[in-house]
Scaffold this motif. Structure first.
Motif, PDB file in Angstrom:
ATOM      1  N   GLY A  33       0.814  -1.214   0.000  1.00 58.42           N
ATOM      2  CA  GLY A  33       0.000   0.000   0.000  1.00 58.42           C
ATOM      3  C   GLY A  33       0.846   1.262   0.000  1.00 58.42           C
ATOM      4  O   GLY A  33       0.508   2.256  -0.656  1.00 58.42           O
TER       5      GLY A  33
ATOM      6  N   THR B  44      -3.807   0.165  -4.425  1.00 56.50           N
ATOM      7  CA  THR B  44      -3.064  -0.988  -3.921  1.00 56.50           C
ATOM      8  C   THR B  44      -3.374  -2.280  -4.675  1.00 56.50           C
ATOM      9  O   THR B  44      -2.454  -3.002  -5.065  1.00 56.50           O
TER      10      THR B  44
ATOM     11  N   LYS C   1      -0.590  -4.576  -6.610  1.00 61.29           N
ATOM     12  CA  LYS C   1      -0.231  -5.933  -6.200  1.00 61.29           C
ATOM     13  C   LYS C   1      -0.361  -6.918  -7.359  1.00 61.29           C
ATOM     14  O   LYS C   1       0.470  -7.809  -7.528  1.00 61.29           O
TER      15      LYS C   1
END
Length: 189
Positions: A143, A153, A157
């Motif tokens: 984050g 975020t 990812k």
């Protein structure tokens, strides 16, 4: 594929060999290997079943004491189909581990990695800045790295996972770091 934490040990030791999932459409294919929080698993069979036809033996193989318990634990919309998955833990190490540790890159390896990164950047560049921020700030929460790059975020990812699939990054308990392959690539490009 998300697997409840309570099932991880059973999947790893082979005592849990069945899972039930309620999906709008089939999400896995028999014969494929999937990376999960419980480790790599191989799905041997995927069969659509009626919740009322779940057998006690399959419920127990899925870690439930009864069929009623298995049916009660189904998530999703009640009208969606239920799938029975027969599975087992995959043998051997994750091939990404071997790839990530291969730091002896030829010029053709560097060219191939560059080509694949350019393909990932087709809808807008992100690979170079993501590799750079991971190199600069290893073991930092995803984050925080995403915010530093002005990104959300979850998509960040997902993108780091794409880099991991190329053997360029490693996931840590918190954050990421470049793999030996990733470090060699940045040094040689």
């Amino acid at each position: 594929m998300l697997i409840e934490k309570r099932l991880h040990k059973g999947i790893q030791d082979g005592s849990v060999t069945v899972m039930f999932r309620r999906w709008k459409r089939r999400q896995v294919t028999a014969g494929n290997t999937y990376r999960t929080a419980a480790g790599r698993i191989v799905v041997d069979e995927v069969t659509e079943v009626s919740p009322s036809r779940i057998r006690l033996a399959d419920a127990r193989a899925a870690g439930y004491a009864s069929t009623a318990e298995a049916v009660a634990d189904l998530r999703g919309t009640p009208g969606d189909p239920v799938f029975l998955l027969r599975l087992h833990p995959a043998d051997g190490e994750d091939p990404r581990t071997e790839l990530a540790n291969s730091a002896a890159l030829s010029s053709s390896d560097v060219e191939e990695i560059t080509r694949r990164l350019e393909r990932l950047d087709r809808d807008g560049p992100w690979t170079n800045e993501t590799l750079a921020v991971i190199e600069k700030r290893p073991a930092v929460r995803a984050g925080d790295l995403a915010a530093e790059l002005g990104r959300e975020t979850a998509p960040f990812k997902l993108d780091v996972r794409k880099l991991k699939n190329l053997g360029l990054t490693l996931s840590l308990v918190v954050g990421y770091r470049l793999s030996p392959r990733g470090e060699a690539y940045l040094r040689l490009r």
